[in-house]
Each structure stands twice: as structure tokens, then as C-alpha cells.
Design a protein around this motif. Structure first.
Motif, PDB file in Angstrom:
ATOM      1  N   VAL A 156      30.298  23.230  27.306  1.00  0.00           N
ATOM      2  CA  VAL A 156      30.438  24.166  28.414  1.00  0.00           C
ATOM      3  C   VAL A 156      30.485  25.572  27.823  1.00  0.00           C
ATOM      4  CG1 VAL A 156      31.868  24.920  30.349  1.00  0.00           C
ATOM      5  CG2 VAL A 156      31.686  22.485  29.789  1.00  0.00           C
ATOM      6  N   THR A 157      29.447  26.369  28.066  1.00  0.00           N
ATOM      7  CA  THR A 157      29.326  27.709  27.498  1.00  0.00           C
ATOM      8  C   THR A 157      29.667  28.771  28.542  1.00  0.00           C
ATOM      9  OG1 THR A 157      27.005  27.956  28.109  1.00  0.00           O
ATOM     10  CG2 THR A 157      27.473  26.844  26.007  1.00  0.00           C
ATOM     11  N   ASP A 158      29.604  30.044  28.120  1.00  0.00           N
ATOM     12  CA  ASP A 158      29.843  31.154  29.041  1.00  0.00           C
ATOM     13  C   ASP A 158      28.927  31.069  30.261  1.00  0.00           C
ATOM     14  OD1 ASP A 158      31.729  32.151  27.298  1.00  0.00           O
ATOM     15  OD2 ASP A 158      30.435  33.699  26.454  1.00  0.00           O
ATOM     16  N   GLU A 159      27.703  30.623  30.058  1.00  0.00           N
ATOM     17  CA  GLU A 159      26.730  30.531  31.141  1.00  0.00           C
ATOM     18  C   GLU A 159      27.122  29.476  32.168  1.00  0.00           C
ATOM     19  OE1 GLU A 159      22.238  28.874  31.373  1.00  0.00           O
ATOM     20  OE2 GLU A 159      22.524  30.537  29.978  1.00  0.00           O
ATOM     21  N   ASP A 160      27.845  28.444  31.717  1.00  0.00           N
ATOM     22  CA  ASP A 160      28.192  27.319  32.589  1.00  0.00           C
ATOM     23  C   ASP A 160      29.489  27.521  33.356  1.00  0.00           C
ATOM     24  OD1 ASP A 160      25.985  25.815  31.511  1.00  0.00           O
ATOM     25  OD2 ASP A 160      27.237  25.324  29.786  1.00  0.00           O
ATOM     26  N   VAL A 161      30.386  28.354  32.826  1.00  0.00           N
ATOM     27  CA  VAL A 161      31.766  28.357  33.318  1.00  0.00           C
ATOM     28  C   VAL A 161      31.874  28.741  34.783  1.00  0.00           C
ATOM     29  CG1 VAL A 161      32.344  30.750  32.687  1.00  0.00           C
ATOM     30  CG2 VAL A 161      34.107  28.978  32.636  1.00  0.00           C
ATOM     31  N   ILE A 162      30.998  29.591  35.274  1.00  0.00           N
ATOM     32  CA  ILE A 162      31.085  30.039  36.665  1.00  0.00           C
ATOM     33  C   ILE A 162      30.804  28.902  37.649  1.00  0.00           C
ATOM     34  CG2 ILE A 162      28.667  30.745  36.972  1.00  0.00           C
ATOM     35  CD1 ILE A 162      29.748  33.262  38.387  1.00  0.00           C
ATOM     36  N   ASP A 163      30.135  27.836  37.187  1.00  0.00           N
ATOM     37  CA  ASP A 163      29.769  26.718  38.057  1.00  0.00           C
ATOM     38  C   ASP A 163      30.710  25.519  37.937  1.00  0.00           C
ATOM     39  OD1 ASP A 163      27.478  28.029  39.023  1.00  0.00           O
ATOM     40  OD2 ASP A 163      26.350  27.448  37.253  1.00  0.00           O
ATOM     41  N   LEU A 164      31.787  25.662  37.173  1.00  0.00           N
ATOM     42  CA  LEU A 164      32.690  24.528  36.973  1.00  0.00           C
ATOM     43  C   LEU A 164      33.355  24.108  38.281  1.00  0.00           C
ATOM     44  CD1 LEU A 164      34.527  25.430  33.640  1.00  0.00           C
ATOM     45  CD2 LEU A 164      32.853  23.611  33.992  1.00  0.00           C
ATOM     46  N   SER A 165      33.392  22.812  38.513  1.00  0.00           N
ATOM     47  CA  SER A 165      34.122  22.283  39.664  1.00  0.00           C
ATOM     48  C   SER A 165      35.586  22.103  39.275  1.00  0.00           C
ATOM     49  CB  SER A 165      33.536  20.936  40.087  1.00  0.00           C
ATOM     50  OG  SER A 165      33.811  19.952  39.098  1.00  0.00           O
ATOM     51  N   GLU A 166      36.418  21.849  40.253  1.00  0.00           N
ATOM     52  CA  GLU A 166      37.842  21.629  39.980  1.00  0.00           C
ATOM     53  C   GLU A 166      38.040  20.399  39.091  1.00  0.00           C
ATOM     54  OE1 GLU A 166      41.823  22.274  39.813  1.00  0.00           O
ATOM     55  OE2 GLU A 166      40.267  23.603  40.585  1.00  0.00           O
ATOM     56  N   CYS A 180      45.512  26.850  36.146  1.00  0.00           N
ATOM     57  CA  CYS A 180      45.590  27.748  37.305  1.00  0.00           C
ATOM     58  C   CYS A 180      45.155  29.161  36.934  1.00  0.00           C
ATOM     59  CB  CYS A 180      47.013  27.768  37.860  1.00  0.00           C
ATOM     60  SG  CYS A 180      47.495  26.257  38.709  1.00  0.00           S
ATOM     61  N   ARG A 181      45.561  29.607  35.756  1.00  0.00           N
ATOM     62  CA  ARG A 181      45.200  30.967  35.340  1.00  0.00           C
ATOM     63  C   ARG A 181      43.699  31.075  35.061  1.00  0.00           C
ATOM     64  NH1 ARG A 181      50.373  30.270  32.985  1.00  0.00           N
ATOM     65  NH2 ARG A 181      49.534  29.514  30.991  1.00  0.00           N
ATOM     66  N   VAL A 182      43.142  30.046  34.431  1.00  0.00           N
ATOM     67  CA  VAL A 182      41.704  30.048  34.163  1.00  0.00           C
ATOM     68  C   VAL A 182      40.921  29.915  35.462  1.00  0.00           C
ATOM     69  CG1 VAL A 182      39.814  28.796  33.043  1.00  0.00           C
ATOM     70  CG2 VAL A 182      41.945  29.190  31.807  1.00  0.00           C
ATOM     71  N   ARG A 183      41.436  29.117  36.396  1.00  0.00           N
ATOM     72  CA  ARG A 183      40.772  28.978  37.704  1.00  0.00           C
ATOM     73  C   ARG A 183      40.688  30.330  38.404  1.00  0.00           C
ATOM     74  NH1 ARG A 183      44.436  26.151  40.541  1.00  0.00           N
ATOM     75  NH2 ARG A 183      43.699  24.128  39.808  1.00  0.00           N
ATOM     76  N   LYS A 184      41.768  31.107  38.351  1.00  0.00           N
ATOM     77  CA  LYS A 184      41.780  32.438  38.963  1.00  0.00           C
ATOM     78  C   LYS A 184      40.735  33.337  38.299  1.00  0.00           C
ATOM     79  CE  LYS A 184      44.830  36.314  40.047  1.00  0.00           C
ATOM     80  NZ  LYS A 184      46.206  36.869  39.908  1.00  0.00           N
ATOM     81  N   TRP A 185      40.635  33.247  36.980  1.00  0.00           N
ATOM     82  CA  TRP A 185      39.635  34.043  36.245  1.00  0.00           C
ATOM     83  C   TRP A 185      38.219  33.671  36.681  1.00  0.00           C
ATOM     84  CZ3 TRP A 185      36.617  31.838  32.000  1.00  0.00           C
ATOM     85  CH2 TRP A 185      35.779  32.769  31.370  1.00  0.00           C
ATOM     86  N   ILE A 186      37.962  32.367  36.843  1.00  0.00           N
ATOM     87  CA  ILE A 186      36.635  31.912  37.266  1.00  0.00           C
ATOM     88  C   ILE A 186      36.314  32.420  38.670  1.00  0.00           C
ATOM     89  CG2 ILE A 186      35.265  29.867  37.880  1.00  0.00           C
ATOM     90  CD1 ILE A 186      36.658  28.391  35.573  1.00  0.00           C
ATOM     91  N   LYS A 187      37.302  32.413  39.567  1.00  0.00           N
ATOM     92  CA  LYS A 187      37.079  32.932  40.915  1.00  0.00           C
ATOM     93  C   LYS A 187      36.705  34.409  40.870  1.00  0.00           C
ATOM     94  CE  LYS A 187      39.899  29.719  43.611  1.00  0.00           C
ATOM     95  NZ  LYS A 187      41.069  29.563  44.519  1.00  0.00           N
ATOM     96  N   GLU A 188      37.351  35.161  39.969  1.00  0.00           N
ATOM     97  CA  GLU A 188      37.013  36.577  39.816  1.00  0.00           C
ATOM     98  C   GLU A 188      35.582  36.748  39.316  1.00  0.00           C
ATOM     99  OE1 GLU A 188      40.068  37.992  37.235  1.00  0.00           O
ATOM    100  OE2 GLU A 188      41.597  38.070  38.822  1.00  0.00           O
ATOM    101  N   LEU A 189      35.159  35.865  38.396  1.00  0.00           N
ATOM    102  CA  LEU A 189      33.778  35.907  37.916  1.00  0.00           C
ATOM    103  C   LEU A 189      32.799  35.670  39.061  1.00  0.00           C
ATOM    104  CD1 LEU A 189      33.887  33.908  34.532  1.00  0.00           C
ATOM    105  CD2 LEU A 189      33.764  36.386  34.840  1.00  0.00           C
ATOM    106  N   ARG A 190      33.126  34.712  39.932  1.00  0.00           N
ATOM    107  CA  ARG A 190      32.242  34.394  41.055  1.00  0.00           C
ATOM    108  C   ARG A 190      32.154  35.550  42.038  1.00  0.00           C
ATOM    109  NH1 ARG A 190      34.675  28.282  41.913  1.00  0.00           N
ATOM    110  NH2 ARG A 190      33.421  27.258  40.306  1.00  0.00           N
ATOM    111  N   LEU A 191      33.300  36.178  42.296  1.00  0.00           N
ATOM    112  CA  LEU A 191      33.296  37.322  43.207  1.00  0.00           C
ATOM    113  C   LEU A 191      32.481  38.474  42.638  1.00  0.00           C
ATOM    114  CD1 LEU A 191      37.021  37.311  44.407  1.00  0.00           C
ATOM    115  CD2 LEU A 191      34.992  36.750  45.767  1.00  0.00           C
TER     116      LEU A 191
END
Length: 199
Positions: A156-166, A180-191
Motif C-alpha cells: 500500500v503506497t502513497d498513491e493507494d492510501v486515499i482509496d483505503l476502505s475501513e 482513528c488518527r490515520v483515518r482522520k488524515w485520510i479523510k482530509e486527503l480525500r477532501l
């Protein structure tokens, strides 16, 4: 290189797509769009397709819209507390020649193409993990390097992380707090990705 799309028949000409997934190492190659078209054209004309997608999964929502799906309503807490879903539907109204085109193309995928070389056959590239490394250092405390190794083992690379499921994130980070903290970071990337797309 693809997981199977799973669906079941609710009643005549109404299909509920329950799961559509592409292996992480093969994302961003147009396979999701191709797979959805392949599914749609295997059913009779005027078949109605329905699915659910988490409201924060902007990548999947974009794919489904590209395939012709439209959001009909929001279901609160569909995936658990605070995790809402969109209901999306699509009516298959293509022609027989459209169906023949996609079914023919599906038998002509050249899996020996360089784009389809599994990552495990490639040398690891530390540059592909720069964003993940920084995030894990910031959010996972002294155990960040252990989590980074899991990301590398799972390719799982930087390119993949935005598409990770729960589910995928839970496999990568087993502790609730860091996850939880990483999940919040991923949501920020998506936004951020959505803002850039709408510019």
C-alpha cells in the motif's frame, strides 16, 4: 488482479451490487470503470442497478458517477455510527452493440502488459511511502515503523492510501487509537483531492 463483483437478484430486472473492488496494486488504471461496464452489459436492457457507497469515499463516488449512477438519497449510519452512505442507482439502457463491444474487450486484456506487473516483482521504492511514513510518525507514536512495514508488506503506497476502505485500514493498523488518527488524515486527503478536482 481483480476481486469478483458480488451481486444478487432482488426481483426481476433489479440488481443490487454488494461489492466491487480492485486489488490495491492495480488501482488507478481504469479497471474499476471497465469492470463495472462488464457487469452492466451482462444483464438485459432496462435492468436497474443499485448500490451503496460511503459518503466519504469520493474516489468510488466519482467512479460510479462516471458509469452513470446517480445519488438518490443518504442513509444515516449505514456503515456504523457517523458513517453515512449514499444510495445510487443506474438504468442499463445501452444497445446490443455496446454489450458486444465490452464483452469482446474483456477477453482481450493483455495481462502481460507492464501496467499489470504485480508490485511484488518490483523493487521497493522508498519514495512511494513518503506521505505514509510522515503520517505514521505523526499519528502512531513509537510503533510507527512496525505499521510502516505492514503497509510495505501489503504494498500500500502513497498513491493507494486515499482509496483505503475501513476494513483494509483495520488490517494495516490494528490499534484503535492510531487507526482513528490515520483515518482522520485520510479523510482530509480525500477532501483536499475533491477541492482540487472542483477547481
Amino acid at each position: 488482479c481483480l476481486h469478483n463483483g458480488e451481486w444478487y437478484k432482488l426481483r426481476n430486472h433489479l440488481m443490487h451490487i454488494r461489492t466491487l473492488a480492485i486489488s490495491l496494486q492495480h488501482r488507478h488504471k481504469g479497471l474499476g470503470f471497465f469492470l463495472m461496464q462488464h457487469i452492466v452489459h451482462r444483464f438485459p436492457l432496462s435492468t436497474l442497478f443499485g448500490l451503496e457507497v460511503e459518503t466519504s469515499n469520493l474516489t468510488a463516488i466519482g467512479l460510479y458517477r462516471k458509469c452513470g449512477f446517480k445519488i438518490t438519497r443518504t442513509v444515516i449510519h449505514y456503515y456504523g455510527r457517523g458513517r453515512d452512505a449514499f444510495k445510487m442507482i443506474f438504468m442499463q439502457n445501452g444497445t446490443m452493440s455496446d454489450a458486444a463491444k465490452y464483452l469482446t474487450e474483456s477477453s482481450q486484456i493483455k495481462c502481460h502488459s507492464p501496467d499489470f506487473i504485480p508490485k511484488q516483482q518490483q523493487q521497493p521504492n522508498e519514495q512511494e511511502y513518503q506521505q505514509i511514513t510522515k503520517a505514521l510518525q505523526d499519528f502512531c507514536g513509537q510503533h510507527w515503523s512496525r505499521y510502516l512495514q505492514v503497509f510495505k508488506d501489503e504494498q500500500v503506497t502513497d498513491e493507494d492510501v486515499i482509496d483505503l476502505s475501513e476494513t483494509e485500514l483495520a488490517i494495516l493498523i490494528d490499534k484503535i487509537g492510531p487507526r482513528c488518527r490515520v483515518r482522520k488524515w485520510i479523510k482530509e486527503l480525500r477532501l483536499q483531492a475533491a477541492k482540487e478536482e472542483n477547481k
